[in-house]
Design a protein around this motif. Structure first.
Motif, mmCIF file in Angstrom:
data_model
loop_
_atom_site.group_PDB
_atom_site.id
_atom_site.type_symbol
_atom_site.label_atom_id
_atom_site.label_comp_id
_atom_site.label_asym_id
_atom_site.label_seq_id
_atom_site.Cartn_x
_atom_site.Cartn_y
_atom_site.Cartn_z
ATOM 1 N N GLU A 1 9.607 115.842 10.047
ATOM 2 C CA GLU A 1 9.858 115.129 8.784
ATOM 3 C C GLU A 1 8.972 113.905 8.695
ATOM 4 O O GLU A 1 8.392 113.609 7.651
ATOM 5 C CB GLU A 1 11.342 114.740 8.682
ATOM 6 N N ARG A 2 8.824 113.166 9.780
ATOM 7 C CA ARG A 2 7.971 111.973 9.799
ATOM 8 C C ARG A 2 6.498 112.369 9.632
ATOM 9 O O ARG A 2 5.729 111.681 8.996
ATOM 10 C CB ARG A 2 8.142 111.195 11.112
ATOM 11 N N GLU A 3 6.136 113.496 10.225
ATOM 12 C CA GLU A 3 4.755 113.998 10.137
ATOM 13 C C GLU A 3 4.408 114.347 8.692
ATOM 14 O O GLU A 3 3.316 114.028 8.214
ATOM 15 C CB GLU A 3 4.608 115.231 11.024
ATOM 16 N N LEU B 1 22.058 115.362 10.489
ATOM 17 C CA LEU B 1 22.343 114.113 9.765
ATOM 18 C C LEU B 1 21.077 113.272 9.583
ATOM 19 O O LEU B 1 20.857 112.686 8.521
ATOM 20 C CB LEU B 1 23.404 113.302 10.500
ATOM 21 N N ALA B 2 20.249 113.230 10.612
ATOM 22 C CA ALA B 2 19.000 112.465 10.506
ATOM 23 C C ALA B 2 18.087 113.067 9.451
ATOM 24 O O ALA B 2 17.459 112.335 8.675
ATOM 25 C CB ALA B 2 18.293 112.410 11.857
ATOM 26 N N LEU B 3 18.013 114.387 9.393
ATOM 27 C CA LEU B 3 17.173 115.027 8.374
ATOM 28 C C LEU B 3 17.692 114.740 6.973
ATOM 29 O O LEU B 3 16.908 114.518 6.045
ATOM 30 C CB LEU B 3 17.083 116.532 8.623
ATOM 31 N N ILE B 4 19.007 114.715 6.825
ATOM 32 C CA ILE B 4 19.594 114.350 5.522
ATOM 33 C C ILE B 4 19.211 112.916 5.177
ATOM 34 O O ILE B 4 18.797 112.615 4.064
ATOM 35 C CB ILE B 4 21.127 114.526 5.544
ATOM 36 N N ALA B 5 19.316 112.021 6.168
ATOM 37 C CA ALA B 5 18.993 110.611 5.920
ATOM 38 C C ALA B 5 17.509 110.409 5.639
ATOM 39 O O ALA B 5 17.137 109.663 4.740
ATOM 40 C CB ALA B 5 19.416 109.762 7.118
ATOM 41 N N LEU B 6 16.651 111.084 6.399
ATOM 42 C CA LEU B 6 15.213 110.870 6.271
ATOM 43 C C LEU B 6 14.598 111.596 5.082
ATOM 44 O O LEU B 6 13.700 111.064 4.428
ATOM 45 C CB LEU B 6 14.501 111.297 7.560
ATOM 46 N N ALA B 7 15.058 112.799 4.798
ATOM 47 C CA ALA B 7 14.443 113.595 3.728
ATOM 48 C C ALA B 7 15.315 113.664 2.480
ATOM 49 O O ALA B 7 14.806 113.579 1.365
ATOM 50 C CB ALA B 7 14.153 115.008 4.241
ATOM 51 N N GLY B 8 16.614 113.805 2.666
ATOM 52 C CA GLY B 8 17.511 113.994 1.523
ATOM 53 C C GLY B 8 17.836 112.721 0.763
ATOM 54 O O GLY B 8 17.834 112.708 -0.470
ATOM 55 N N LEU B 9 18.100 111.639 1.474
ATOM 56 C CA LEU B 9 18.484 110.395 0.797
ATOM 57 C C LEU B 9 17.386 109.822 -0.093
ATOM 58 O O LEU B 9 17.677 109.395 -1.210
ATOM 59 C CB LEU B 9 18.964 109.358 1.804
ATOM 60 N N MET C 1 17.976 109.123 -3.964
ATOM 61 C CA MET C 1 17.797 107.781 -4.521
ATOM 62 C C MET C 1 16.808 107.780 -5.690
ATOM 63 O O MET C 1 17.024 107.108 -6.696
ATOM 64 C CB MET C 1 17.337 106.799 -3.436
ATOM 65 N N ARG C 2 15.722 108.539 -5.563
ATOM 66 C CA ARG C 2 14.759 108.632 -6.686
ATOM 67 C C ARG C 2 15.421 109.240 -7.904
ATOM 68 O O ARG C 2 15.211 108.790 -9.034
ATOM 69 C CB ARG C 2 13.534 109.448 -6.271
#
Length: 150
Positions: free
Chosen positions: A23-25, A128-136, A140-141
């Protein structure tokens, strides 16, 4: 714990870390797949080796040590790496890299969970991290478009 079981736990931790790093990549962040994989694998290895050493000490008749001491080493080490991931932009004095530093800390924690054989927790944390990093950010947008000026 056999060597193969230990290696399996370490490999699973590496896989979950790589998923976080992917996800960071995608977002072209400095710490990507390799960094997250290495952090989660190293954290798991430290915990697994600590567990094995503790098991060996008990088997040899020595009073067991505190297996959580290995966790302190992981937290200290990841704090150093995380601090290096945070930079201060001179133009506006805004910190950059906070999410990357947090995701590295998170990857270390996933490695710890897997090494402790808490596989559901490790896999759940990754989700949960993927939801926070990619989904949130996407959510928000979407919300901000609906609230913004028309």
């Amino acid at each position: 714990m056999s060597d193969w079981e230990a290696l399996g736990l370490i490999a699973l931790a590496g896989l979950l870390g790589a998923i976080l790093g992917f996800e960071r990549e995608i977002k072209e962040k400095a710490a990507g797949i390799r960094t997250h994989l290495l952090v989660s694998t190293a954290a798991a290895a430290i915990v697994v080796i600590g567990r094995i050493l503790n098991e060996q000490a008990v088997a040899d008749g020595h009073v067991g040590g505190d297996p959580t001491r290995a966790l302190h080493a992981v937290v200290t080490g990841i704090g150093f790496i995380g601090a290096g991931a945070i930079m201060l932009r001179s133009s506006d004095r805004e910190p950059r890299g906070l999410t990357t530093a947090a995701s590295l800390f998170f990857a270390a924690t996933v490695g710890i969970a897997v090494a402790a054989e808490e596989l559901v927790i490790g896999i759940g944390m990754t989700a949960l991290a993927l939801i926070a990093l990619a989904g949130l950010p996407l959510l928000m947008r979407t919300i901000m478009r609906g609230v913004g000026p028309r």
